[in-house]
Structures are given as structure tokens and as C-alpha cells.
Design an enzyme around this catalytic site. Structure first.
Site, PDB file in Angstrom:
ATOM      1  N   ARG B 323       1.075  -1.240  -0.170  1.00 46.17           N
ATOM      2  CA  ARG B 323      -0.145  -0.031   0.124  1.00 46.17           C
ATOM      3  C   ARG B 323       1.047   1.136   0.381  1.00 46.17           C
ATOM      4  NH1 ARG B 323      -4.911   2.096   0.740  1.00 46.17           N
ATOM      5  NH2 ARG B 323      -6.489  -0.281   0.292  1.00 46.17           N
ATOM      6  N   GLU B 724      -9.695   6.008   7.137  1.00 42.02           N
ATOM      7  CA  GLU B 724      -7.835   5.946   7.065  1.00 42.02           C
ATOM      8  C   GLU B 724      -7.874   7.282   5.778  1.00 42.02           C
ATOM      9  OE1 GLU B 724      -6.418   2.150   6.157  1.00 42.02           O
ATOM     10  OE2 GLU B 724      -8.217   1.932   5.370  1.00 42.02           O
TER      11      GLU B 724
END
Lengths: 161, 781
Positions: B323, B724
Site C-alpha cells: 500500500r 483512513e
């Protein structure tokens, strides 16, 4: 072990515990009052805040022997006790209206600190709130709403005068 | 009903889109909300506490438990030999050891478990166990791991175009690096589990976890039982933030092991300082790059090396470093790129998921690159950012996914206008000219965060909806409530489907025997996945009810509508509760499961390309700071945020997530400094020396708006994930500090600044800026 007579939420309890047992654990483990939370155990996060003789104190680092001759108030009953109702009822309501809690774990401590703050100060501004509430940390970051909720109650109180 | 369009008429009367209060709000302000440790406050249960290694690397030579066993309250001390099944709680890959067998991998690693009749006795006994070690030098320097190619998982890289040629031909080239600190989760409720033996020989576990299914599986594997012998329940967490995705498992498994051995209820609750020491954190990263760009500040090539310090085991590091790679371009177009991701081993706890999951560490590097270019070319940083945004025709990311929603430029420009960015910037320049000690800075940064688990199979969810004959509804789903308001949003979604009041729907504890085989509540996906599963379940029941109406009253499906606790059909209407009662009497099932799997996503590791994200969430923030050049202290004085949550299911909850995530991100980049001793022991192991934001750190002016935009993808009510993405809005603070530092050199040079920008880091940068000034002075002479 020793027997202590404690006044909690204006009821007297007799507990047989070690003199250095923190009030937090007397409340939680002995009296079953689990609304007061364990956060850090060092008086640094404020999750365990209760009122002792009208002041916000950290119950995790306060030995039971030190609170014999005083009055403890916890989150469960603070809005039912006459001398705190003026602050506690609107502050709990403001917490809901301003949608303060996320995970909620620190909020009993935040509310107890806020009640003491309002009880002991007639007028409040951001600076005072920051000063008095800095010992109560919130990892969800609900601070802006905490400030707004306290200010709304403080403003309401001064509007009444 | 995956492809629904929003019926604005229905929504107007419904509950979706309304800022209803959090389902637990009333319980949370009265102390009645139950967390794990609030259960079993009796002396009838046992307590477990781990015995922790006092070295970071080595082998065990001897263990002496005799003094500990002399404590009368101690009932037993368990070791790896007592584990009937596997001694490994690795979530994806093996290597996360439950109790050390011989080798020690990090300071504080659990070696034994003391079980005693009180918490104090268990802790005291744990300290009385004497373990002797043969020590080996611990690996604690990430640069050493890189030099030795000491990985917990193999490297993976993204490649686009011919980077070497593009760099060679670039008009300008710059190199840079940054050390990025990790972050302690500091969920206010620490790790805690309670395990209870069941009459079938199984275990019932209460655990503060984001992943009940994984706890179920791991407990079963540790105890060598089938999965159906283990049930896990989780009502709410006192904060998770990623720290209870895998890190809850050891304590649940140890409590279960002890409960199984003693056939009594066993609780394990870690002391705060031990929770700091022996649970994984956000990965520290060390990133390097070389970039090529035009004279006008447009990127031509980016060669980036991303190094995540993973600690001793793989845990989730493979996906986390992936990520970081996926976000090393943030919202920008790199015509040619090589982005290498290393998973570095070290002798510390295994670093783990934390809000953003590697994304922040990748994105910070992209923003550092933008500022580097801006200062080098002497172009306003927002202009550099706008010029480099992904845009039609230049829409392909380094992993081959094409961006299809181009809102970033509009958002940045709107925010710059609303927050008066340019005017304030010129006022700041004026202020700085006459202020030698206090310097102000301002920066505006975008966030483009990919939504979906990068591990494809996790993108699925289940739900169970039960309608009772009085019209009340009970919902279970696979997600977990950690304060993000998931249960509230799911209740709103189900209420919307049935056209009933939100209060008629109860969503409570997540249980593995209600909804099985679930994914962790992570990757911001809680509502996207579980909300859609609950919607599908509710729609199944709704369809049965409508079919019944159609048959019984001979009305057409299209004429039936549920709204305001009534169901309208033709010219008639019936209260929802009456319809349900009738349906029951006519033997129609009022219970249904729902399932959802995210469409369209794939990623091919071999070619490092695909479509790993269903969509992107966007946001931008402008922050203003003041730094004190004598003490290095910094203050964020104002932040304005514009964030895209699609069509918000609950604006109050979404805004709360954005406010909180920003504050948490600001802590990560300014005050939260993890320090390890030279022997590998965590030094910053309590709130006394690890500073997370307090109320006074909140920007004095803090404005937040939601960007008016429905998700173009078919998500639940066209909403977007929110957990997030806003964490990375805080990068604006770090860039603003750099801007303040650059004022020391009249914006001609910006010194390096590691993260977090602690007073020490800022002072180091101030010295570097002053030295640069001196050197320029010398050169002029």
C-alpha cells in the site's frame, strides 16, 4: 488488608482491601462500578477520572487509604446527585447533542473533568477549557466537539444568569 | 440490488443521510457501555500475564519458575510445551510466535504465561521468573537490513515506462530521502481478552478485536479444535485504529489456552507500558528517491525506494508495504516510475496495521517530492501540485489502474479559495520578514486514497437480518464497532430499506456464530462491505414482503413503497409491523442472510499491475503553523479541510472521523516519537514520554466541509469509505512546517525534515537552513 468506609455516590460502602489499592480498582473490582475506566494506570490519560470532594482526580493512582474521609462521585450517578446535577445533566446531554463520543472509552473521564470544570468556574473560555481538560486524552480525537459541548453548557449557564 | 440509483425522494423521508446519534451515545455518557474488561469483575476468575524476554535477540539457556510458583495465588505457568496445537498466530504467513520456544526475536517477547487468581499476583509472579539467555547482537538499524537484504518477505516493485532513460533525459534531477517514524496506537482501551470453557469442550472468547473470525481460527488452531468449537464475541472496542487487527490474537489465544488447561474463566489485560512494549506499531519507514522534472515543475520520472521496518516477522507487512507503493504517487501522474518496496527485518515487535496501512508513509514521500520540486524551481507549491495531478489522458497510476474520477483539482482550488490560501500566504511572508524567531508556514496538500483490501479475498462480507413479528429488526454483520459508527450506519441502511425508524433496528455484538468467515474491519471498508451485505439481506426480506402484498392484494410491485413505518400499495397502506405480522401468519420467512463481494478488483503480482482499488476517496487540507526557531516547538494555528465521502450516510459520524483522523495524523507527524534503547527495548513506553495530541493541540481554527459528490461507483447509497483517508490530510501540517523553515532562506532552500517534526527535528532543520545561509554568504564574498 484493612476495612475502609467509603462514600461513593453518597452511599457508604465498607470494603476490605489493601491500603494502597487504587480507588479505580475498588470501584471496578470491589464495587462493580465499571463506568470508570482503566487507561494507563499512571494518572496520565484521564480515563479513570472521578470526583473527590468536588475535584477531578485520577482514581488509578489514588490509594484507597487517601479517600476515607471524603466523597467520591462516579460517572454512573453524577447526574443524580443534587450538588452536581446543574452541571452533569446538561453536560451529558451536550455530549449526545454534539455527538462527542466515538469509541467512548475516555468519555466517562472527560465528562467527570468537564463537570468539575463547570462546577468550579462560572465563566469559561477556550483557554480555560484547554488548561483544565489537557489531562484527559482522547485517541479518537474528539477534542473539537468536547470543547464545543463544554462551551455550549457554559454559555447556557451564563445565559440563565 | 448492487446497482441501485439513489432515490432522492425516498432518501428525503428516510434515515440514510441523517446525522442520527451514535447507537451507543447514551450508554457511553453514563458509563453503561460495556467494554471487555467490564465483564467478569469477580474474584471467581483467573488472570493471565505473560513473562516477557529481557533481551532482543538470542536463545534461552534456562528458565527457573520456582520463586513464582511459591506465590499461593499462582495456579500454573504455561509454556510452549503446553500448547496442544500450533504455536504460531501469524495472520497470513507463519512466524508470529505465541510463546517463545528457544529463540528470542524482540525485547519483551512472551516466553511463558502465568495464571493466577488475581491480576496483581499474576504480574508479580511473572516478574519472579528467572530466565537466562545467550544473547546475540540484535538487528535494529533499517539501513543495515537494507545493506544485508534481510527481509521478512521478498521485495516487490512497480514499474512504469523506462525510468532510467527518462531520468537521464530529464531537464532537472533531484535526490532526496526521509526517515519516517512509526506510531503507537494508544487505543485508550488496551489489549484485553476473556476466555471461557464451554460444556462441549470448546471456548467462548470475549476479545477486543477488529477481526473476530481470525481470533476464532487462531484459538482453534492453538487448541487443536475444529473452528466450530470456538465462538468469539465483540460488542465494541475502546479504539482499534488497526492495532487490534492482528495484535489482539496472542492475548485471546493465551487466555483460551489457560482457560482450556484450568477449565476456568481466564482474563488477560495488558498493563499500558507492556501494551506499548510488546504490541506492534505503525511501521517506521526510510524512503529514498531520485526524480526528474521539467523547468516548469512537471515530473518526468520517479525512482523511489520504499523501505518498511517490519520488525521480527511478516505479520501484515507484505500488504502494508504494497500500500505504501500504491500511494507513493498520491494523486499525481508519474510518466515513468520505478517504485521498489522492501520489507526489512529487525529485532523489534512486529509492526502492524495502523490507520492508513502504509499509505501515509508512501504519500508523505510524494508530498516531499512536490515541495522539493517547488522550491527547486521556485514555483508556488500548490501550482506544482495542480500541474502534476492525475488527469484525463494522464490518468494511469504506476500500477496500471486508471483514475476515472477527476475531482482533485476542483477540490484543491475550492479549498484554496474558501480558506483564503493565497492571501494568507502573502500575509505570512510579510509576518516572517519582521519576525526573526517565530516563523509561520502554510501548505495545502491533497489525498487520493485507494479503497479496497489489497488482499483480494478479504473484499467480502456477510450479514444476518432478523425481522420480529412486532416489526422490530435485529442485525448482525461481520464488521466490528470501534467508535467509527459502523453499527449506527448499518442500522440506518437497514431502516432505510424497510422504510422504518432508525430506532426500530438494533445492531449489536459481532459474533462468529451469527455471521461466519468474516474479514477484519479494516481498510476503511466496514460500511462499504458490511453495509452492502446488510442491504442485500434486508432487500431479500423486503422482496418477500412485497411478493406477499402483490399476491394477496393483487397490486403491482412498482406501486409498493415503504416509508415512515408504513408500506403503501396502490391506494392502501399498512403499518410495517402489521405487514410483518401478517407475513408471519402466512408462513413467510422474516430472516435472511446477505452477502457482498466487491466487484471489478484484481491485481497481478507478476506484472505488478491491475485494478486493486474499487474507487478512490479524496480530500485536501490547508494548514498554517508557527515554529519557534529557538526551541523548535511548533503549533498548528489553523486547518481547513475539504473531504469527499461520497453521499454521506451519516454526516456527523463522517465529520467526526475526519476531525479525529486529522488530529491523529498530526500527532504522528509532530509529537509522537517512538524511541528504542540501543538494546532494542522501547524507551517511549508510556504517556509520560510518548506524546499524543491533547485538546490544546487542536488547531484553534478548524474548519471542515464535505465535498458535494456521490460516489460514481455503485457503493452502498453511493457513499465512500472514511476511516483512513483523512488521516493523511495531516501531511499539510508537515509541509507547512517545511514552508516555515524555508522562510529562513527566503524560500531559496528547504532543509530536510524527518517525521515526526519534533522540536529536535525542527531545530536540526533550522541549523541546516542557517548553515546554508552562511555558505551562501561565504560564496558571495
Amino acid at each position: 488488608m484493612a476495612i475502609y468506609e467509603l462514600s461513593v455516590n453518597q452511599r457508604t460502602h465498607s470494603v476490605d482491601v489493601d491500603p494502597d489499592m487504587p480507588v479505580l480498582w475498588v470501584l471496578r473490582d470491589v464495587l462493580g462500578l465499571t463506568g470508570t475506566k482503566f487507561g494507563c494506570g499512571k494518572g496520565l490519560c484521564g480515563a479513570c477520572t472521578v470526583l473527590f470532594n468536588g475535584h477531578a482526580v485520577r482514581s488509578c493512582s489514588l490509594p484507597v487509604a487517601a479517600v476515607q474521609n471524603g466523597e467520591l462521585i462516579t460517572i454512573e450517578e453524577v447526574d443524580k446527585i443534587s450538588q452536581y446535577q446543574t452541571q452533569a445533566i446538561p453536560i451529558k446531554q451536550a455530549w449526545i447533542e454534539h455527538k462527542v463520543p466515538q469509541c467512548g472509552y475516555c468519555q466517562p473521564g472527560q465528562i467527570m473533568s468537564a463537570v468539575a470544570l463547570l462546577k468550579n468556574n462560572d465563566k469559561l473560555d477556550r483557554k480555560q477549557i484547554i488548561q483544565q481538560m489537557s489531562g484527559n486524552i482522547c485517541r479518537c480525537g474528539t477534542y473539537q466537539r468536547i470543547e464545543k459541548a463544554i462551551l455550549s453548557v457554559a454559555k447556557g449557564a451564563s445565559d440563565d444568569e | 440490488m448492487r446497482h441501485f440509483k439513489i432515490n432522492h425522494e425516498e432518501i428525503k423521508n428516510g434515515t440514510v443521510g441523517r446525522s442520527v446519534k451514535h447507537e451507543s451515545a447514551s450508554a457511553q455518557v453514563t458509563g453503561k457501555a460495556i467494554y471487555i474488561d467490564d465483564r467478569h469483575q469477580t474474584s471467581q476468575i483467573l488472570h493471565g500475564y505473560p513473562v516477557m524476554a529481557s533481551v532482543s535477540s538470542g536463545t534461552i539457556e534456562s528458565i527457573d519458575t520456582s520463586e513464582a510458583l511459591k506465590i499461593p495465588a499462582v495456579s500454573c505457568i504455561l509454556s510452549a510445551d503446553d500448547i496442544p496445537g500450533q504455536n504460531d498466530v501469524g495472520p497470513v504467513f507463519k512466524g508470529d510466535i505465541l510463546l517463545a520456544e528457544n529463540e528470542i526475536f524482540y525485547h519483551g517477547q512472551p516466553v511463558l504465561l502465568v495464571v493466577a487468581s488475581s491480576y496483581e499476583a499474576a504480574r508479580k509472579a511473572a516478574r519472579k521468573v528467572v530466565i537466562k539467555y545467550r544473547q546475540t547482537p540484535p538487528l535494529l538499524d533499517i539501513k543495515m537490513s537494507i545493506a544485508n537484504q534481510d527481509w521478512v518477505r521478498p521485495p516487490h516493485s512497480l514499474k512504469k515506462g523506462d525510468v532510467d532513460t527518462a531520468l537521464a533525459n530529464a531537464a532537472n534531477r533531484l535526490e532526496g530521502e526521509i526517515a519516517i517514524g512509526g506510531q503507537e496506537h494508544f487505543y485508550l482501551e488496551g489489549q484485553v481478552s476473556i476466555a471461557e470453557p464451554t460444556e462441549e469442550g470448546g471456548i467462548f472468547v470475549h476479545c477486543s478485536t477488529q477481526n473476530p473470525t481470525e481470533i476464532q481460527h487462531l484459538v482453534a488452531k492453538v487448541l487443536k479444535r475444529p473452528f466450530n468449537f470456538v465462538t468469539v464475541e465483540m460488542r465494541r472496542m475502546g479504539g482499534g485504529f488497526g492495532g487490534k487487527e492482528t495484535q489482539a490474537a496472542p492475548w485471546a489465544c493465551l487466555a483460551a489456552l489457560a482457560a482450556d488447561k484450568t477449565q476456568q474463566i481466564v482474563k488477560i489485560r495488558l498493563a499500558r507500558s507492556d501494551d506499548f512494549r510488546i504490541t506492534g506499531k505503525r511501521h517506521p519507514f526510510y524512503n529514498k528517491y531520485e526524480i526528474g522534472f521539467t523547468d516548469t515543475g512537471i515530473i518526468q520520472a520517479a525512482d523511489i525506494q520504499i523501505n518498511g521496518n517490519c520488525g521480527y516477522s511478516a505479520d501484515l507487512s507484505d500488504a502494508i508495504v504494497d500500500r505504501a507503493l500504491f500511494h507513493a504517487n498520491n494523486a499525481y501522474y508519474y510518466p515513468a516510475a520505478r517504485i521498489l518496496g522492501n520489507r526489512c527485518r529487525s529485532n523489534t515487535v512486529s509492526h502492524t496495521a495502523f490507520r492508513g496501512f502504509g499509505g501515509p508513509q508512501g504519500m508523505l514521500t510524494a508530498e516531499q517530492i512536490m515541495d522539493d520540486i517547488a522550491y527547486y524551481c521556485d514555483i508556488e507549491p500548490l501550482q506544482v501540485r495542480l500541474k502534476n495531478l492525475l488527469r484525463p489522458g494522464m490518468d494511469e497510476t504506476p500500477y496500471g489502474q486508471k483514475t476515472s474520477q477527476f475531482v482533485m483539482a476542483d477540490m484543491l482550488q475550492k479549498l484554496a479559495d474558501d480558506a483564503n490560501y493565497y492571501q494568507r500566504k502573502s500575509e505570512i511572508a510579510k509576518f516572517n520578514q519582521s519576525s526573526p524567531i517565530i516563523k509561520k508556514g502554510i501548505a495545502i496538500t491533497p489525498v487520493q486514497f485507494g479503497i479496497s483490501f489489497t488482499v483480494q479475498h478479504l473484499n467480502q462480507a456477510g450479514a444476518l437480518v432478523n425481522v420480529y413479528t412486532d416489526g422490530s429488526v435485529h442485525v448482525n454483520h461481520g464488521g466490528t464497532e470501534m467508535g467509527q459508527g459502523l453499527n449506527t450506519k448499518i442500522a440506518q441502511i437497514v431502516a432505510q430499506v424497510f422504510g422504518i425508524d432508525y430506532e426500530q433496528v438494533l445492531v449489536n455484538a459481532t459474533r462468529t456464530d451469527k455471521v461466519p468467515n468474516t474479514s477484519p474491519t479494516a481498510a476503511s471498508s466496514g460500511t462499504d462491505l458490511n453495509g452492502m451485505a446488510a442491504l442485500n439481506a434486508a432487500n431479500t426480506i423486503k422482496r418477500r414482503l412485497f411478493d406477499y402484498l402483490e399476491k394477496t392484494y393483487h397490486v403491482d410491485h412498482t406501486s409498493i413503497m415503504a416509508s415512515k413505518n408504513e408500506v403503501h400499495f396502490g391506494e392502501q397502506k399498512i403499518p410495517f409491523s402489521k405487514l410483518v405480522e401478517q407475513a408471519y401468519l402466512n408462513r413467510i420467512s422474516l430472516s435472511a442472510t446477505g452477502y457482498y463481494a466487491t466487484p471489478e478488483i484484481y491485481y497481478d503480482r507478476a506484472t505488478a499491475s491491475g485494478h486493486p482499488f474499487f474507487y478512490y476517496a479524496h480530500g485536501c487540507a490547508v494548514s498554517e503553523v508557527e515554529i519557534d526557531c529557538l526551541t523548535g516547538e511548533s503549533t498548528v494555528t489553523r486547518t481547513d479541510i475539504l473531504h469527499d465521502v461520497g453521499h454521506s450516510i451519516n454526516p456527523a459520524i463522517d465529520k467526526g472521523q475526519i476531525e479525529g483522523a486529522f488530529i491523529q495524523g498530526m500527532g504522528w507527524l509532530t509529537t509522537e516519537d517512538l524511541i528504542w534503547h540501543q538494546d532494542g527495548q522501547l524507551a517511549s513506553a508510556s504517556p509520560a514520554n510518548y506524546k499524543i495530541p491533547a485538546i490544546g493541540d487542536t488547531p484553534a481554527i478548524f474548519n471542515l466541509s464535505l465535498y458535494d459528490s456521490e460516489n460514481p461507483e455503485t457503493t452502498v447509497f453511493r457513499s465512500k469509505a472514511v476511516g483512513e483517508p483523512p488521516f493523511m490530510l495531516a501531511i499539510s501540517v508537515w509541509c507547512a512546517i517545511r514552508h516555515a523553515l524555508a522562510s529562513l532562506t527566503q524560500q531559496r532552500f528547504v532543509p530536510a525534515l524527518n517525521a515526526p517534526a519534533t522540536p529536535e527535528a525542527i531545530l536540526t532543520a533550522v541549523i541546516e537552513a542557517n548553515n546554508w545561509n552562511k555558505k551562501q554568504g561565504c560564496n558571495r564574498d
